[in-house]
Enzyme design. Structure first.
Site, PDB file in Angstrom:
ATOM      1  N   MET A 129       0.840  -1.189   0.000  1.00 20.46           N
ATOM      2  CA  MET A 129       0.000   0.000   0.000  1.00 20.46           C
ATOM      3  C   MET A 129       0.879   1.245   0.000  1.00 20.46           C
ATOM      4  SD  MET A 129      -3.388  -1.010   2.227  1.00 20.46           S
ATOM      5  CE  MET A 129      -2.545  -1.512   3.729  1.00 20.46           C
ATOM      6  N   CYS A 130       0.359   2.352   0.484  1.00 18.25           N
ATOM      7  CA  CYS A 130       1.033   3.640   0.375  1.00 18.25           C
ATOM      8  C   CYS A 130       1.359   4.191   1.763  1.00 18.25           C
ATOM      9  CB  CYS A 130       0.140   4.629  -0.374  1.00 18.25           C
ATOM     10  SG  CYS A 130      -0.504   3.983  -1.942  1.00 18.25           S
ATOM     11  N   GLU A 131       1.996   5.348   1.782  1.00 23.01           N
ATOM     12  CA  GLU A 131       2.229   6.041   3.054  1.00 23.01           C
ATOM     13  C   GLU A 131       1.801   7.488   2.919  1.00 23.01           C
ATOM     14  OE1 GLU A 131       5.453   5.558   5.619  1.00 23.01           O
ATOM     15  OE2 GLU A 131       5.861   3.470   5.082  1.00 23.01           O
TER      16      GLU A 131
END
Length: 269
Positions: free
Chosen positions: A1-3
């Protein structure tokens, strides 16, 4: 996923130190190498600069320049992407921006949402991510409810319920702002930290870099940083509760809401 990364302050503040740590996770110390973006509102809340690249932040000359000299703002939002829905392309890089009721809104998301999000004709995504579709869906709900665009408390209540509903589709960690306030909500991972006098030193976890904030602040400054994972090793970061939402204005947490029991039972983890 992302940050995710966000700054909210009571005086124009640059996000260079925090962005330096985040950008290293975009392909060097982390796997989020599919694009990055940084959105900063002008201090009056009306102007907006959004810079994005569909390339690793850790090796980007532009990202490096922003880490050295990022815009001073009351609200800034940054994002590094690990593609799970949608190809690696500029249109799929966060933060996304749209106009609503004469305001510029910015949105960044970490997580995966399952199924097709129902959208009308008024708000349509430019890219192919579930994140941008979720942003368009939220704007639809705002259109339908017609809350007072100048009332942060009313908007906060509605955004909290929108976040809870979207979290039923999967993971919805999100940052939203119109330049005057910052909304944040977390299904799984989001942390916050408020810096105020007396200011001290902070050391990044991903870069051998330390700053003494007492040398670059005044006694009246208040700055809150939000990040998916703590960015520094020597400060007391606080985790969001599952399903919790916050409203921040001028560096202070003004409202906090926990999900209802029904909403909490619906949240997937």
């Amino acid at each position: 996923m992302c940050e995710l990364l966000a700054l909210n302050a009571n005086t124009p503040t640059d996000m260079g130190f925090s962005f330096r740590g985040l950008s290293r996770r975009g392909g060097a110390t982390g796997e989020h190498a599919d694009g990055w973006g940084l959105a900063s509102f002008t201090p009056d809340g009306h102007g907006l600069t959004v810079l994005r690249e569909d390339a690793p932040a850790a090796f980007s000359a532009l990202a490096d320049q922003l880490a050295e000299r990022s815009p001073k703002a009351l609200v800034s939002i940054a994002h590094i992407r690990k593609a799970t829905r949608g190809v690696v392309a500029l249109d799929n890089c966060h933060p996304f921006s749209r106009s609503w009721q004469g305001q510029r809104w910015v949105f960044a998301h970490n997580g995966d949402l399952q199924g097709e999000i129902p959208l009308g004709d008024q708000h349509r995504p430019c890219g192919s991510t579930d994140s941008e579709a979720a942003f368009c869906w939220i704007l639809q709900q705002l259109d339908a409810a017609q809350p007072d665009a100048e009332n942060p408390a009313a908007l906060f209540e509605l955004l909290h319920h929108c976040a809870a509903e979207l979290a039923q589709r999967g993971t919805f960690n999100v940052l939203i702002s119109n330049g005057r306030w910052l909304f944040a909500s977390a299904t799984t991972r989001l942390h916050w930290l408020t810096r105020r006098a007396p200011f001290g030193r902070a050391t990044l976890a991903d870069v051998p870099l330390q700053v003494d904030f007492s040398c670059v602040t005044t006694a009246k400054d208040v700055v809150t940083i939000l990040s998916t994972e703590p960015l520094t090793t020597d400060e007391q970061w606080q985790p969001f509760a599952r399903g919790e939402s916050m409203l921040l204005i001028d560096g202070e947490i003004r409202r906090r809401l926990q999900p209802s029991r029904k909403e909490l039972q619906s949240v997937q983890v």
